[in-house]
Every structure is written in structure tokens, then in C-alpha cells.
Design a protein around this motif. Structure first.
Motif, short mmCIF file in Angstrom:
data_model
loop_
_atom_site.label_atom_id
_atom_site.label_comp_id
_atom_site.label_asym_id
_atom_site.label_seq_id
_atom_site.Cartn_x
_atom_site.Cartn_y
_atom_site.Cartn_z
N HIS A 116 6.59 11.01 -0.82
CA HIS A 116 6.99 12.32 -0.30
C HIS A 116 6.95 13.37 -1.41
O HIS A 116 6.74 13.06 -2.59
CB HIS A 116 8.36 12.26 0.38
N SER A 117 7.14 14.62 -1.05
CA SER A 117 6.93 15.74 -1.96
C SER A 117 7.88 15.74 -3.14
O SER A 117 7.62 16.36 -4.16
CB SER A 117 7.06 17.07 -1.20
N GLY A 118 9.02 15.04 -3.01
CA GLY A 118 9.97 14.95 -4.11
C GLY A 118 9.66 13.84 -5.08
O GLY A 118 10.37 13.69 -6.09
N GLY A 119 8.62 13.04 -4.79
CA GLY A 119 8.21 12.00 -5.73
C GLY A 119 8.77 10.62 -5.46
O GLY A 119 8.65 9.74 -6.31
N GLY A 120 9.35 10.39 -4.30
CA GLY A 120 9.86 9.06 -3.96
C GLY A 120 9.05 8.43 -2.85
O GLY A 120 8.21 9.07 -2.20
N ILE A 121 9.29 7.14 -2.62
CA ILE A 121 8.57 6.38 -1.60
C ILE A 121 9.45 6.26 -0.36
O ILE A 121 10.64 5.92 -0.46
CB ILE A 121 8.21 4.98 -2.12
N ILE A 122 8.87 6.54 0.79
CA ILE A 122 9.59 6.41 2.06
C ILE A 122 8.75 5.57 3.01
O ILE A 122 7.58 5.30 2.78
CB ILE A 122 9.89 7.79 2.71
N VAL A 182 6.87 17.05 7.35
CA VAL A 182 6.88 18.18 6.44
C VAL A 182 7.20 17.73 5.02
O VAL A 182 6.85 18.40 4.04
CB VAL A 182 7.90 19.25 6.93
N ARG A 183 7.82 16.55 4.89
CA ARG A 183 8.13 16.01 3.55
C ARG A 183 6.88 15.50 2.84
O ARG A 183 6.94 15.17 1.67
CB ARG A 183 9.14 14.88 3.68
N LEU A 184 5.75 15.44 3.56
CA LEU A 184 4.52 14.94 2.95
C LEU A 184 3.66 16.06 2.38
O LEU A 184 2.60 15.80 1.81
CB LEU A 184 3.68 14.19 4.00
N LEU A 185 4.10 17.32 2.49
CA LEU A 185 3.23 18.44 2.18
C LEU A 185 2.68 18.42 0.75
O LEU A 185 1.55 18.77 0.51
CB LEU A 185 3.95 19.77 2.44
N GLU A 186 3.46 18.02 -0.20
CA GLU A 186 3.00 17.97 -1.59
C GLU A 186 2.98 16.54 -2.11
O GLU A 186 3.22 16.30 -3.30
CB GLU A 186 3.91 18.84 -2.47
N VAL A 243 0.86 -1.18 0.00
CA VAL A 243 0.00 0.00 0.00
C VAL A 243 0.90 1.23 0.00
O VAL A 243 1.79 1.36 0.84
CB VAL A 243 -0.94 0.03 1.22
N ILE A 244 0.68 2.13 -0.97
CA ILE A 244 1.45 3.37 -1.07
C ILE A 244 0.47 4.53 -0.93
O ILE A 244 -0.52 4.61 -1.66
CB ILE A 244 2.21 3.46 -2.41
N HIS A 245 0.76 5.43 -0.02
CA HIS A 245 -0.23 6.43 0.41
C HIS A 245 0.34 7.84 0.29
O HIS A 245 1.51 8.09 0.58
CB HIS A 245 -0.59 6.13 1.87
N GLY A 246 -0.50 8.75 -0.18
CA GLY A 246 -0.18 10.17 -0.18
C GLY A 246 -1.36 10.92 0.40
O GLY A 246 -2.51 10.49 0.29
N THR A 247 -1.10 12.06 1.01
CA THR A 247 -2.17 12.75 1.71
C THR A 247 -1.95 14.25 1.73
O THR A 247 -0.81 14.73 1.69
CB THR A 247 -2.29 12.24 3.16
N THR A 248 -3.04 15.00 1.78
CA THR A 248 -2.97 16.46 1.94
C THR A 248 -3.19 16.87 3.40
O THR A 248 -3.31 18.06 3.69
CB THR A 248 -4.06 17.15 1.09
N LEU A 249 -3.22 15.91 4.30
CA LEU A 249 -3.55 16.23 5.70
C LEU A 249 -2.55 17.19 6.32
O LEU A 249 -2.92 18.11 7.07
CB LEU A 249 -3.63 14.94 6.52
N ALA A 250 -1.25 17.00 6.03
CA ALA A 250 -0.24 17.89 6.60
C ALA A 250 -0.40 19.30 6.03
O ALA A 250 -0.30 20.30 6.76
CB ALA A 250 1.15 17.35 6.31
#
Length: 694
Positions: free
Chosen positions: A244-250, A260-264, A66-73
Motif C-alpha cells: 500500500h501507499s504507506g509502504g506496508g503489506i496488506i 485508494v490505498r494502492l495509489l502510490e 507474491v507481493i504486488h504493487g500497481t499503478t492501475l488505480a
């Protein structure tokens, strides 16, 4: 993994209105959109994963990733809904985050509005310490003073603490000591230090970034821990990763430490999705356009690589104005983001002009046509009244849109105030939001010295295909691609992202006093740091790419220069100087003779290798597509209603085409083909929308 050995990957993107879920079972794609749950975002994720798993015929326990991105931050920063945060800094620098850079982004506005600092003055504290610009200690820490301040902060009940000292990016010893003493007194306290969050020069940006990290860290940690626990309860024992905001998976653990790396993170997935499509078609100049329920994002992609930056702004107080927002200095895919989505609310200003956004109805209550309590007209309401949406087939027919509610909201908020009819008001909303987005695209292109007429647009997101053809008309762009799965494009982009991490560091050196060993030491440290994050996730040796930020001595800002990752000798100073000359000339047209050059900062990206997608070629039009029905639809360029052809995307074969005005329907979105355009189905499932040829 399925019984046949096919890997199962899930991408999940939480937006302001919808939560998008995309599942890949081998090469098969299944997707859905569910309304975002603001109180418990993980509930919408579980609901969406259940839906796609059911449609794919797989068990939740079979999912591999599961790979997740969010605008919550991002939303937490914009809405100032974060932890009670204290900021500790060097004596004399308490007000840096309030004084900002003292530049006026709106020079002639006597009532200029600056964003309030994230941490108010009474919650900012100082210590009598000082690190010099070369990293030497000018004023040692007084540990008794540190302990006394730690006791005050703990007794005041702060949930999170940010620590940012002058020049700590070159020597982090004092910040680490303060963190250690805080945690010794209260081990469960959330502490962020700027030397780890953003080890870069320019104290205002660095201090603001560490404050932002501390501000959102407890709520993101709580959410991610709840999410992982909920997924395990549902039977998903697979690893959960973050984009993360740079386009990689962490990893989730890294995301919790550096939220803060999740902002975008969500928009970054969209840019990756567009770059993947551009690679398939071999297109070197692409304008990525992502429009959801709350915001629209525009990104330039050249050479199949999204443009990146090491800083960006959130929560701008003046639309389109650089410097009016909250600066965050982290690696990010660079894009323009404006409050223009399907849920953006329309209103009438003091000059009797229609305005759209930046406020959004979101998913709670949502646009008026949702029938969930929304009372104000939105872009979605306008699209419904203009015939672009089918009220019975919205979101695959999962819920019905109420046309009467849209008309009532439009009449009350716009028609009565402006003495116009409903279609005119809806047209005004649509044209205003399209012009806002085209203006943002033009400005972004001009700032980067680009001419958009030479670009191809790739559009995705639930609302973008509804507006992309009109944007192309306004921007003079001839060709537009709508990829399969466009309605959940960012979630699909997560599945295309590599495991990756980008390390940044300010380390100053002049070419007139070039020292190869200093350069080699910096690169080695960056390689070790970045690859260590990647190795937490995969055993594969990552690829590395290094950028040095250089400038002429005396200049204020730097030019990014790609450099090789290798051992440098003293003779290589001239090699780096020539690389800078080439980059500077590319940006500004000529170099400046006789000036010394300096390297200010470094960035190194480590990422796992991703196989390029198989290439495809443009399919010419062959036969007319099967038209299901017709309905009246408004065309903004002509300014009148036309009979538009309705075509199901699933029924189209490669080479099938239809001339506008037309609507290509699918579960997650609809693609509007304006009267000046035609559309051709491509072999890979993309819709190629282009200007009609005379």
C-alpha cells in the motif's frame, strides 16, 4: 520453498511501460522486465514470473509469496476510467468537491484550470441529515427518504456509490445506515463510506478520497480477482499480498475494499528499497530517485526512514503546483512525482521551446525506437541517439532498438521545426528532462528546509541510472549509489516491506481541557484497528508507532509529533505539550508563548518487525575495471561526444573502478558515468558514483 528449505518470494511492480518482476531464492536474486499489457495486466505478471522462475530453476508451485504493487488505480483516476459512481452527502454540501477550498494555487492566472470533480453534479445526491462537530445528532436520518434515494440510485444503474456526510469521522452511524440499506436492496453493489476510507476532518479532502475509492473499487476488484485466479491456474497456490501507499503489506481482500490505498504502491516500494540501502551504509540523508518508463519519483529519506504524509495529490493540472490536483487523504510515503520517464514524449511548444512530457508513449506503442508503431521522439530515443543505449543489448537483448526510427521521429517533430540537427535535438530533450527532475528535487528540498548538497542520491528504475549522474551535477550532490537490481528496484523493495497497516482518525482536543481518558480511548481504538489488519496476515505481534497532529489554536495546519503508545494520566498533558514545542521549534525555529495547543488528528502504524540488513562500509578503489569496448557517447556538461568505456557490471569485483565517461551495462538498465564522475564497485554490489577528485 526449494528442496533445500530456502524461501522463494516474488515482487511484482506494474508500471506504465514495464512490468518488473524480482524473485528471491534465499539470498539469490533473479529479475526481469516485460512490457506492460494494458488490456490484461495479469498476463505480463505471469509472463515475468515464468521468466524469473526459469532463470532460477524453480517450479511455479514452489513459490511461497507474491507481493504486488500497481499503478492501475492511479492511472484510472488520471484518465478518468472508472466505475459509474454516485455520491451521497449531507444536504447543502453537494458541491464541496467542486468548490474545493477556493484557494488559487496560481494567483495571477486569469484562465486557471481546476481539475474537474470526479463525480459530476448530476450524479451527486443529498440527504437531509446532520451530525454536529462533537458527534451528536442534529438532524436524524429519515429512513423513508433514504430508501427512496436508494431505489433511484439502483434503478439508474450505478456500479459504485460513495457516501460522505459532514462530521462522520466522529460519528459514522448515518453513513453505516445508508450503506446497509443500499446493500440490503442490492447486495452486489460496491459501496464506500468516508468514515472507513478516510476518517479525517476537512470535508473536501475526505469526500474526494471516498469518491476516488468508489470510482476505482470495481475495476481493482475485478483485476485482483482475475490475477489471483490466473496465478492459481498457473500453479501458484501461495498467498498474494499487496503493497500500500504507506509502504506496508496488506491482503488482497483489504486492497479490494480500500483500493485508494494502492495509489502510490509502486513508488512506495522504491522508497523502501532506497531506505534499505541507506541502512546498510548508515547514511542519514538520502535523496531517492526512481525513474521508469512513464514517471520519475523523488523522495527524501532521513535517518533511514522515508518521509511520510497523510495527504497527497494526483493528476495535477499545473506541474509542481500544490493544490492543482486531486487531494487524497490517506497515509502515504511523501514524494514528488512528475511525468518524466523513458517513454515521455518530446514536442515543440508555441514559443519554439522543447518540452518533454507529461504524456508518455508507454508500452503501447512505446518509443519510436521500439518499432511498435510509436511515431514521436521520447527520452529513450534521445538516449539512444546520444550513445547511452546499445541498440543490440537493450533489456538484455530481448528486443532490438531501431536507431533509424528514433532519428526519423526526431527529424520530423523537432529538427525540421527548430532547424537543428539530430544530436542537438536529442541533447535538448535530455537536458530538458534532467532539468525538470532537478527542479522538482530542489523545490521538494526547499519545502522541507533541506540542502541537497548534503545528501547522497540512491537511484533505481529502468531509466534513472541513465540520468542520475547528470542530476547529481545539477544538484551539487557528490555521491550516488546504484544498487544491484536497480532496474527493478521497486519490485525488490516489495520484498523488504513489512506487513503493516496505518489507521488514521480525526479526534479534536485542546490541552487547556486535556482529558487523559479520551486520549487513551483513541489510542486503544487505533491500536485495535491497525493490529487487526496485520493479524490477518501474520501471527507475529506487530510494532506500533503513533503520531499526533498538533497545532496552536487558530492555525490552519498541523505539525506531526511522535508520541508513545501507552496509558496517559492527567499529568501527561504537559509531556505532550513539551513534545509539540520540540517539534514546532525544529520546524520553525521558535515556539510561540501564551497560545493554547490542540490535537486535531491521530495516526497509528502497526507493522511486523523487519531485521535490519547487515552493515557495510565503503570500498575504496583498488584496480581498474576490465573495459570491454568503447563507443561514442554525448556528455551533457561538456556538450560534446567522447569515447566512453563500456564495462559489464557482472565483470566488476569489489574495488574495481573506472573513470567517466563510461557506461556500466546490465540486463535491466545501464549506468551512465559522466565525464566529471568515477565509479567504484562496492562489496555489496552497489556502484558508488562520485565526483572526480582533483
Amino acid at each position: 520453498m526449494t528442496k533445500e528449505g530456502k524461501p522463494i518470494k516474488v515482487g511484482v511492480d506494474i508500471g506504465g511501460t514495464f512490468t518488473d518482476v524480482a524473485m528471491e531464492v534465499g539470498e539469490a536474486l533473479h529479475s526481469t522486465k516485460v512490457l506492460t499489457d494494458y488490456s490484461f495486466p495479469e498476463a505480463a505478471i505471469v509472463k515475468g514470473i515464468r521468466q524469473v522462475a526459469e532463470s532460477a530453476g524453480v517450479e511455479l508451485s514452489e513459490i511461497d509469496t507474491v507481493i504486488h504493487g500497481t499503478t492501475l488505480a492511479t492511472n484510472a483516476l488520471i484518465e478518468r476510467r472508472g466505475a459509474k459512481t454516485a455520491f451521497i452527502t449531507t444536504q447543502g454540501f453537494r458541491d464541496v468537491i467542486e468548490m474545493r477550498t477556493e484557494s488559487r494555487f496560481e494567483q495571477y492566472d486569469l484562465n486557471i484550470t481546476l481539475p474537474a470533480p470526479l463525480v459530476p453534479r448530476n450524479e451527486r445526491f443529498v440527504l437531509n441529515e446532520r451530525i454536529a462537530a462533537d458527534g451528536s445528532v442534529l438532524q436524524p436520518l429519515d429512513l423513508a427518504e433514504v430508501d427512496e434515494l436508494c431505489d433511484r440510485i439502483i434503478s439508474a444503474g450505478y456500479d459504485s456509490v460513495a457516501v460522505g456526510f459532514i462530521h462522520s469521522y466522529i460519528n459514522a452511524d448515518h453513513e453505516k445506515q445508508v450503506r446497509d440499506r443500499l446493500l440490503a436492496k442490492k447486495p452486489d453493489l460496491s459501496v464506500s463510506i468516508s468514515a472507513e476510507v478516510s476518517p479525517q476532518m476537512r470535508e473536501f479532502q475526505r469526500f474526494n478520497t471516498v469518491c476516488a475509492n468508489a470510482f476505482v473499487k470495481p475495476i481493482i476488484a475485478s483485476y485482483l480477482n482475475r490475477l489471483v485466479g490466473r496465478l492459481e491456474t498457473e500453479g501458484l497456490t501461495c498467498p498474494v499480498f499487496m503493497i500500500h501507499s504507506g509502504g506496508g503489506i496488506i491482503s488482497v481482500q483489504t486492497a479490494i475494499e480500500y483500493p485508494v490505498r494502492l495509489l502510490e504502491s509502486g513508488p512506495a516500494g522504491g522508497a523502501i528499497f532506497a531506505a534499505h540501502v541507506a541502512t546498510r551504509y548508515g547514511i542519514d540523508q538520502v535523496l531517492s530517485y526512481d525513474m521508469g518508463g512513464t514517471t520519475a519519483k523523488i523522495c527524501l529519506i532521513e535517518g533511514q526512514v522515508p518521509k511520510t504524509s497523510k495527504t497527497f495529490e494526483v493528476a495535477r493540472t499545473y506541474r509542481f503546483k500544490k493544490g492543482s490536483g486531486m487531494p487524497i487523504s490517506i497515509p502515504v510515503i511523501e514524494m514528488v512525482e512528475i511525468g518524466a520517464g523513458g517513454g515521455s514524449i518530446a514536442s515543440v511548444d508555441a514559443m519554439r521551446q522543447i518540452r518533454v512530457g507529461p504524456h508518455s508513449a508507454g508500452s503501447e506503442p512505446g518509443p519510436a525506437c521500439y518499432g511498435r508503431g510509436g511515431e514521436h521522439p521520447t527520452v529513450t530515443d534521445a538516449d539512444l541517439l546520444l550513445g547511452r543505449l546499445d541498440p543490440n543489448e537493450f533489456a538484455g537483448g530481448s528486443f532490438k532498438l531501431i536507431t533509424e526510427a528514433s532519428a526519423s521521429a526526431m527529424q520530423r517533430d523537432l529538427c525540421d521545426r527548430l532547424d537543428i540537427d539530430g544530436p542537438t535535438a536529442a541533447f535538448g530533450i535530455s537536458e530538458m528532462v534532467d532539468e525538470n527532475m532537478s527542479n522538482a528535487a530542489r523545490m521538494h528540498a526547499v519545502e522541507n528546509g533541506k540542502e541537497l548538497a548534503d545528501f547522497t542520491m540512491i537511484a533505481f528504475g529502468g531509466a534513472a541510472p541513465l540520468h542520475a549522474s547528470r542530476l547529481c551535477e545539477k544538484l551539487g550532490i557528490d555521491e550516488l549509489l546504484i544498487p544491484p537490481g536497480a532496474g527493478v528496484g521497486s519490485a525488490i523493495g516489495f520484498l523488504r516491506a513489512p506487513f503493516g497497516f496505518e489507521s488514521v482518525r480525526s479526534a479534536y482536543t485542546k490541552f487547556s481541557s486535556f482529558e487523559a481518558e479520551q486520549i487513551n480511548k483513541i489510542i486503544r481504538e487505533l491500536v485495535n484497528e491497525a493490529t487487526s489488519f496485520v493479524h490477518q496476515l501474520t501471527d507475529v505481534q506487530p510494532e506500533v508507532e503513533c503520531t499526533a497532529f498538533m497545532r496552536y489554536v487558530g492555525q490552519g495546519w498541523e505539525v506531526p509529533v511522535t508520541v508513545d503508545v501507552r496509558e496517559y494520566s492527567q499529568a501527561d498533558g504537559e509531556v505532550l505539550k513539551k513534545a509539540f514545542d520540540a517539534a514546532y521549534e525544529n520546524f520553525f525555529g521558535r515556539i510561540i508563548d501564551g497560545l493554547d495547543v490542540e490535537i486535531v488528528s491521530w495516526s497509528l502504524r502497526a507493522s511486523s518487525t523487519m531485521l535490519p540488513p547487515p552493515p557495510t562500509t565503503v570500498t575504496a578503489k583498488n584496480k581498474a575495471a576490465e573495459v570491454q569496448s568503447e563507443r561514442r557517447m554525448f556528455d551533457s556538461q561538456d556538450g560534446v561526444f567522447h569515447q566512453a568505456s563500456i564495462v559489464a557490471r557482472s565483470s566488476m569485483q569489489p574495488g574495481d573502478w573506472v573513470a567517466g565517461p563510461a557506461v556500466i551495462t546490465e540486463r535491466e538498465t545501464s549506468t551512465i558515468i559522466t565525464a566529471s564522475r568515477e565509479v567504484i564497485m562496492q562489496a555489496d554490489g552497489c556502484l558508488l558514483v562520485r565526483a572526480k577528485k582533483a
